[in-house]
Write a protein that holds these residues in place. Structure first.
Motif, mmCIF file in Angstrom:
data_model
loop_
_atom_site.group_PDB
_atom_site.id
_atom_site.type_symbol
_atom_site.label_atom_id
_atom_site.label_comp_id
_atom_site.label_asym_id
_atom_site.label_seq_id
_atom_site.Cartn_x
_atom_site.Cartn_y
_atom_site.Cartn_z
ATOM 1 N N PRO A 17 -80.398 22.664 56.531
ATOM 2 C CA PRO A 17 -81.365 23.759 56.507
ATOM 3 C C PRO A 17 -80.711 25.130 56.637
ATOM 4 O O PRO A 17 -81.250 26.130 56.181
ATOM 5 N N HIS A 18 -79.538 25.159 57.237
ATOM 6 C CA HIS A 18 -78.944 26.430 57.648
ATOM 7 C C HIS A 18 -77.437 26.213 57.648
ATOM 8 O O HIS A 18 -76.940 25.405 58.422
ATOM 9 N N ALA A 19 -76.736 26.909 56.751
ATOM 10 C CA ALA A 19 -75.302 26.620 56.667
ATOM 11 C C ALA A 19 -74.532 27.821 56.174
ATOM 12 O O ALA A 19 -75.046 28.651 55.423
ATOM 13 N N LYS A 20 -73.295 27.918 56.630
ATOM 14 C CA LYS A 20 -72.393 28.976 56.177
ATOM 15 C C LYS A 20 -71.000 28.387 56.010
ATOM 16 O O LYS A 20 -70.511 27.680 56.899
ATOM 17 N N VAL A 21 -70.388 28.684 54.859
ATOM 18 C CA VAL A 21 -69.033 28.176 54.617
ATOM 19 C C VAL A 21 -68.156 29.349 54.179
ATOM 20 O O VAL A 21 -68.518 30.096 53.260
ATOM 21 N N VAL A 22 -67.017 29.504 54.842
ATOM 22 C CA VAL A 22 -66.131 30.628 54.565
ATOM 23 C C VAL A 22 -64.742 30.109 54.189
ATOM 24 O O VAL A 22 -64.187 29.239 54.871
ATOM 25 N N HIS A 23 -64.221 30.657 53.120
ATOM 26 C CA HIS A 23 -62.852 30.358 52.713
ATOM 27 C C HIS A 23 -61.962 31.514 53.157
ATOM 28 O O HIS A 23 -62.138 32.644 52.699
ATOM 29 N N HIS A 24 -61.038 31.224 54.063
ATOM 30 C CA HIS A 24 -60.076 32.235 54.525
ATOM 31 C C HIS A 24 -58.815 32.053 53.692
ATOM 32 O O HIS A 24 -57.988 31.179 53.997
ATOM 33 N N PHE A 25 -58.686 32.845 52.663
ATOM 34 C CA PHE A 25 -57.564 32.693 51.741
ATOM 35 C C PHE A 25 -56.352 33.454 52.266
ATOM 36 O O PHE A 25 -56.416 34.657 52.517
ATOM 37 N N ILE A 26 -55.227 32.727 52.403
ATOM 38 C CA ILE A 26 -54.006 33.320 52.961
ATOM 39 C C ILE A 26 -53.017 33.589 51.830
ATOM 40 O O ILE A 26 -52.444 32.649 51.285
ATOM 41 N N PRO A 27 -52.807 34.842 51.450
ATOM 42 C CA PRO A 27 -51.880 35.113 50.336
ATOM 43 C C PRO A 27 -50.420 34.804 50.662
ATOM 44 O O PRO A 27 -49.677 34.355 49.805
ATOM 45 N N SER A 28 -49.988 35.039 51.886
ATOM 46 C CA SER A 28 -48.582 34.853 52.243
ATOM 47 C C SER A 28 -48.226 33.369 52.288
ATOM 48 O O SER A 28 -48.929 32.573 52.919
ATOM 49 N N MET A 29 -47.118 33.017 51.626
ATOM 50 C CA MET A 29 -46.757 31.596 51.519
ATOM 51 C C MET A 29 -45.381 31.351 52.130
ATOM 52 O O MET A 29 -44.367 31.524 51.460
ATOM 53 N N PRO A 30 -45.318 30.935 53.391
ATOM 54 C CA PRO A 30 -44.008 30.696 54.014
ATOM 55 C C PRO A 30 -43.217 29.600 53.302
ATOM 56 O O PRO A 30 -42.007 29.685 53.191
ATOM 57 N N LEU A 31 -43.906 28.547 52.837
ATOM 58 C CA LEU A 31 -43.248 27.499 52.075
ATOM 59 C C LEU A 31 -43.781 27.543 50.641
ATOM 60 O O LEU A 31 -44.902 28.002 50.406
ATOM 61 N N ARG A 32 -42.964 27.069 49.703
ATOM 62 C CA ARG A 32 -43.394 27.040 48.304
ATOM 63 C C ARG A 32 -44.523 26.004 48.158
ATOM 64 O O ARG A 32 -44.351 24.839 48.526
ATOM 65 N N VAL A 33 -45.653 26.434 47.617
ATOM 66 C CA VAL A 33 -46.822 25.546 47.499
ATOM 67 C C VAL A 33 -47.408 25.611 46.095
ATOM 68 O O VAL A 33 -47.199 26.578 45.362
ATOM 69 N N SER A 34 -48.154 24.582 45.754
ATOM 70 C CA SER A 34 -48.964 24.590 44.530
ATOM 71 C C SER A 34 -49.910 23.391 44.560
ATOM 72 O O SER A 34 -50.203 22.868 45.636
ATOM 73 N N ALA A 35 -50.331 22.971 43.375
ATOM 74 C CA ALA A 35 -51.385 21.960 43.282
ATOM 75 C C ALA A 35 -50.874 20.568 43.649
ATOM 76 O O ALA A 35 -49.928 20.075 43.055
ATOM 77 N N LEU A 36 -51.504 19.940 44.631
ATOM 78 C CA LEU A 36 -51.291 18.527 44.936
ATOM 79 C C LEU A 36 -52.648 17.849 44.751
ATOM 80 O O LEU A 36 -53.679 18.361 45.200
ATOM 81 N N ARG A 37 -52.605 16.698 44.104
ATOM 82 C CA ARG A 37 -53.785 15.908 43.761
ATOM 83 C C ARG A 37 -54.977 16.116 44.713
ATOM 84 O O ARG A 37 -54.860 15.883 45.914
#
Lengths: 159, 755
Positions: free
Chosen positions: B520-540
């Motif tokens: 009935p009542h919901a909130k969802v927030v995406h906290h996007f972190i631009p800084s990448m200490p380790l190299r990252v990308s798409a994992l399944r």
């Protein structure tokens, strides 16, 4: 020049004696099945059979293999006439990317050659050394169990 | 069957010119529209097209981009998607055979190739069936009707009285004209129509039937299947000497001794990019080791403390995106039961069994790259930019590799091979990464933190829900040349592209962050972190795995607080009938209602999600045992139910779901990338353990809920999230302790149960 007996044929190989068997199989003999996975004897993708034992071809130098019988997946059958282990893997659709599968087949083949009536627990314990990343484990176990049956049909007990 | 052998390298030798010159061939030319990626850019509309076409026909509307029929009756299907071990080739052939009315073993399939196929972006995001499968299905159906139309005018019989079967159009009189006889060069060079005459699922003879995969016989008999298996005439073997850590600078290299080593042809240095090329493979390896020993690097300590990863991540600057907000219908009941929980996930490696590999050759001013990339067109763009070549001088051909599960080292290996080949014209260059290079340099699945808060009303329903997820981007893929390691390390030092959050509804770190439950009542927030200490990308499954782990763990925590059975609690909050059905079917197949009571070391758990909230539905029930003294978790049995829309290859679906569950068990139980303040520490299988046969369940049953005629829903990433939550929930059921930090290691479990 060194002589290596692979899949029943003797090959003269012009490679340094410290070269691990894997690179000779792949590059000199143009056999695709044994795969480079780690070069450390940790994953089993390179597994072949030497004198009946499953070994990591990525860490065994060819100088130790003179006069020994080496078998790879290519020695089990062909795409037109697959052997029991290969048929079992096809019938169970036991592959996703398939990269680890030849190593799995060779380790299972060595096990079944020694003990044709192997238990499920022994199959698991033996394959523990080989890694699969796609998560095909359930099918691989089924395929090895099916290979047990197919091999019994192929080589009926002597009376 | 020859044409169907999984030999991508053979198809690679079919040049576009040869295709265009094919005698009597239908294909004339096709226009490839600007790049559109399936996963990362959303779905573009065809320029100037007002009507929406089916699947990837939207961007590549000409039928002859998908189906080619030659005068000899042979039929070739084209897809811009790639075989990654998921079985897509077989499923696409089934679709084409079904709608075109051609026997499957008369078909040839050509996959991702920048000279031959449509640009379908990346083979990612469980999009292949939806994009390419839908395009081929509609293209094949429309081609079939065009052929029937030609036959109608030749035979002078109304089209409605004709039928197509096995590559032949047949009249009621028995008169027959084969597709080869009906074909003419421009017949299929027409734009697709928005509506196709698709076959009724009740009449299927190939689709929705388990078809043995066409690639498996070659894979189990030593066929030339993988890019690793390519041996081109004159090919040389290269190895790269990677820096010891991110950002390390090559201060000095002593190459004189290496140059004299047997077989060494060249040492390539371009800035921080260092490689050796030799005649034979093991010569290259030995030379690489010597070169590495003779190289001095200046390293920087830039990595966070692994033990404080979650706090570090949630403390980094972030951009907030409110991705879901349900109007405040009523304020939460002050007396309601409120729960709060934080879940964490470490960096996770793709950890392909076969390290990445590529072959490249510069010849006649064209650079050809054979690669196991997920996106031949984006990879071509990156390589062309890196080498300052026009894109039409770079030809990328997909050849299978070891399973990738997302953006692993594949593109980087292609970039390495391209850079070296550009400096050694004429010779094909094969670059094979070493195990330790794959682990240290692949882009990892990002570490994440999720915080959930909810309250229950007096009837035991969720009254309000708040959820936040902290994450880096989940795609740093090429296009841009700076996405390639070679681009970053060469003297030009191309900067990595700026990280971007992937947009909803598919999302990246926030994939599946919005619960499918009716709240009935919901909130969802995406906290996007631009800084990448380790190299990252798409994992399944991107953030989907972590968000489903967190949401479905939290649902069980709420069910416990509401004193409601976990399955009943989920059904209480699910309106979508297809969601309800997979939950019910999985519970029934498992025997949920009669399951053994939890506690005393044995327990059962449940997990559900619809991947991306728009692809396949999947529910999983799991039973496991916990060994008290060791903390070892042994999964005993699993039942799963999946709804993939119209099924094409049911056994292929089962294979994908089984694989996803076992891979997720591995992530969930064992996996975390380790690092100190400078270097990645997990560089082999002893420092990065994964699931082994001793931990494989005794039984795993996958049930497919049939949805005849419904759109295809990709299933390659449907089971990972639900499996992780089912596991964590079963651990909680078995021990009474809730583990919220991934992985659920024996050490953590022992600490929780006080051993």
């Amino acid at each position: 020049m060194m002589e290596l007996k692979v899949n029943g044929r003797v090959h003269s190989v012009d490679a340094a004696p410290d070269t691990p068997l894997l690179y000779v199989l792949r590059d000199d003999l143009q056999l695709n099945a044994a795969k480079y996975g780690c070069g450390l004897g940790q994953c089993g993708a390179c597994t072949v059979i030497v004198d009946g034992e499953a070994v990591f071809s990525c860490v065994i130098p060819i100088l130790l293999l003179q006069g020994k019988e080496i078998t790879t997946v290519e020695g089990l059958g062909s795409i037109d006439q697959p052997g029991p282990m290969q048929r079992a893997f096809i019938e169970e659709q036991a592959a996703q990317c398939g990269y680890c599968i030849p190593g799995m087949m060779m380790r299972a083949q060595a096990l079944l050659q020694k003990n044709p009536l192997v238990s499920d627990e022994e199959i698991r314990r033996t394959l523990e050394q080989n890694l699969c990343r796609c998560g095909t484990h359930m099918r691989i176990l089924r395929a090895v169990r099916r290979a047990v049956q197919l091999m019994q049909v192929a080589t009926p007990a002597r009376t | 069957m020859t044409a169907l052998l999984p030999n991508d390298t053979a198809s690679a030798h079919i040049s576009r010119r040869a295709v265009l010159q094919g005698a009597g061939a239908l294909i004339v030319s096709f226009t490839i529209s600007p790049a559109a990626s399936s996963q990362d850019k959303g779905r573009a509309k065809a320029a100037g097209t007002a009507v929406k076409l089916a699947g990837s026909l939207t961007n590549t509307p000409y039928l002859d981009a998908w189906i080619r029929i030659d005068a000899d009756g042979s039929v070739t299907a084209f897809t811009g998607k790639a075989e990654l071990g998921q079985g897509i080739k077989t499923a696409l052939l089934q679709i084409t055979a079904e709608e075109l009315e051609v026997p499957l073993d008369h078909l040839t399939l050509i996959t991702a190739d920048t000279a031959l196929t449509a640009n379908e972006g990346y083979t990612a995001g469980s999009h292949s069936m939806q994009d390419s499968g839908t395009a081929l299905r509609n293209a094949a159906a429309q081609a079939r009707e065009i052929l029937i139309g030609v036959a109608a005018s030749r035979m002078n019989v109304p089209a409605a009285q004709l039928k197509a079967a096995s590559g032949v159009v047949i009249a009621p009189s028995g008169a027959r004209l084969s597709y080869g006889e009906l074909v003419s060069p421009t017949l299929l060079h027409v734009q697709a129509q928005p509506v196709s005459k698709l076959k009724d699922p009740a009449s299927f003879r190939v689709m929705n039937r388990s078809q043995p995969r066409i690639d498996i016989p070659g894979k189990v008999t030593g066929g030339s299947v993988y890019v690793q298996d390519m041996r081109l005439p004159g090919m040389l073997h290269a190895r790269v000497v990677r820096p010891p850590s991110y950002g390390a600078q090559l201060a000095a290299v002593d190459s004189a001794a290496v140059e004299r080593m047997p077989g060494v042809m060249s040492i390539v240095r371009d800035g921080n990019f260092l490689a050796v090329v030799a005649e034979r493979e093991y010569q290259a390896i030995k030379a690489m080791r010597s070169l590495a020993a003779g190289s001095k690097w200046q390293e920087q300590s830039t990595l966070p403390k692994q033990a404080e990863l979650a706090a570090t991540l949630s403390g980094l600057p972030s951009q907030e995106f409110r991705i879901f907000e349900k109007p405040e219908s009523s304020p939460p009941d002050a007396a309601a039961t409120a729960l709060e929980a934080t879940y964490t996930r470490p960096y996770v490696a793709h950890a392909s069994i076969g390290p990445s590999c590529a072959v490249a050759q510069l010849r006649d001013e064209t650079l050809t790259v054979w690669t196991h990339t997920q996106g031949v067109y984006p990879d071509r763009q990156a390589i062309a930019e890196m080498l300052s070549l026009p894109p039409d001088r770079v030809h990328c051909i997909h050849v299978q590799g070891s399973g990738c599960y997302g953006h692993n080292g594949a593109d980087d290996a292609a970039g390495d091979a391209a850079l070296i080949a550009s400096k050694m014209p004429g010779r094909p260059i094969r670059v094979q990464w070493m195990r330790e290079q794959e682990f240290a340099w692949e882009p990892f699945g990002p570490a994440m933190v999720a915080k959930a808060r909810a309250s229950l009303d007096s009837s035991g329903r969720i009254a309000d829900w708040e959820y936040g997820v902290w994450s880096n981007t989940h795609s740093m893929r090429p296009g841009p040349a700076g996405a390639l390691l070679a681009g970053q390390h060469m003297a030009l030092a191309l900067p990595p592209p700026a990280p971007k959050p992937l947009p909803q509804p598919e999302g990246g770190g926030d994939r599946n962050a919005i619960p499918l439950y009716a709240l009935p009542h919901a909130k969802v927030v995406h906290h996007f972190i631009p800084s990448m200490p380790l190299r990252v990308s798409a994992l399944r499954s991107l953030g989907g795995y972590m968000n489903v782990f967190s949401i479905e763990s939290f649902m069980d925590e709420l069910a416990l607080a509401a004193e409601t059975d976990p399955v009943a609690f989920r059904l209480k909050h699910l309106d979508d009938p297809r969601a309800r059905e997979v939950v019910t079917v999985a519970a029934d197949r498992f025997g949920w209602s009669g399951r053994q009571k939890g506690g005393s070391g044995r327990g059962c758990g449940f997990g559900f999600a619809r991947y991306k909230n728009l692809a396949a539905y999947c529910a999983i029930a799991m039973q496991l045992a916990v060994e008290h003294e060791t903390g070892r978790i042994r999964v005993e049995r699993i039942a799963a139910a999946v709804d993939t829309g119209q099924a094409v290859n049911p056994d292929g679906i089962r294979n994908q779901i089984e694989g996803g569950i076992l891979q997720s068990m591995s992530w969930t139980l064992y996996e975390a990338v380790s690092f100190d303040d400078t270097r990645i520490l997990c560089v082999d299988w002893s420092t990065y353990p994964i699931l082994r046969f001793g931990s494989v369940p005794n039984s795993l049953d996958v049930h497919i809920v049939e949805r005849p005629g419904q759109p295809f829903l990709g299933c390659g990433e449907a089971s990972q999230g639900p499996a992780s939550a089912a596991l964590a929930n079963a651990v909680a059921d078995a021990t009474g302790k809730r583990l919220r930090d991934l992985p659920l290691t024996a050490a953590r479990l022992k600490a929780a149960i006080g051993v």
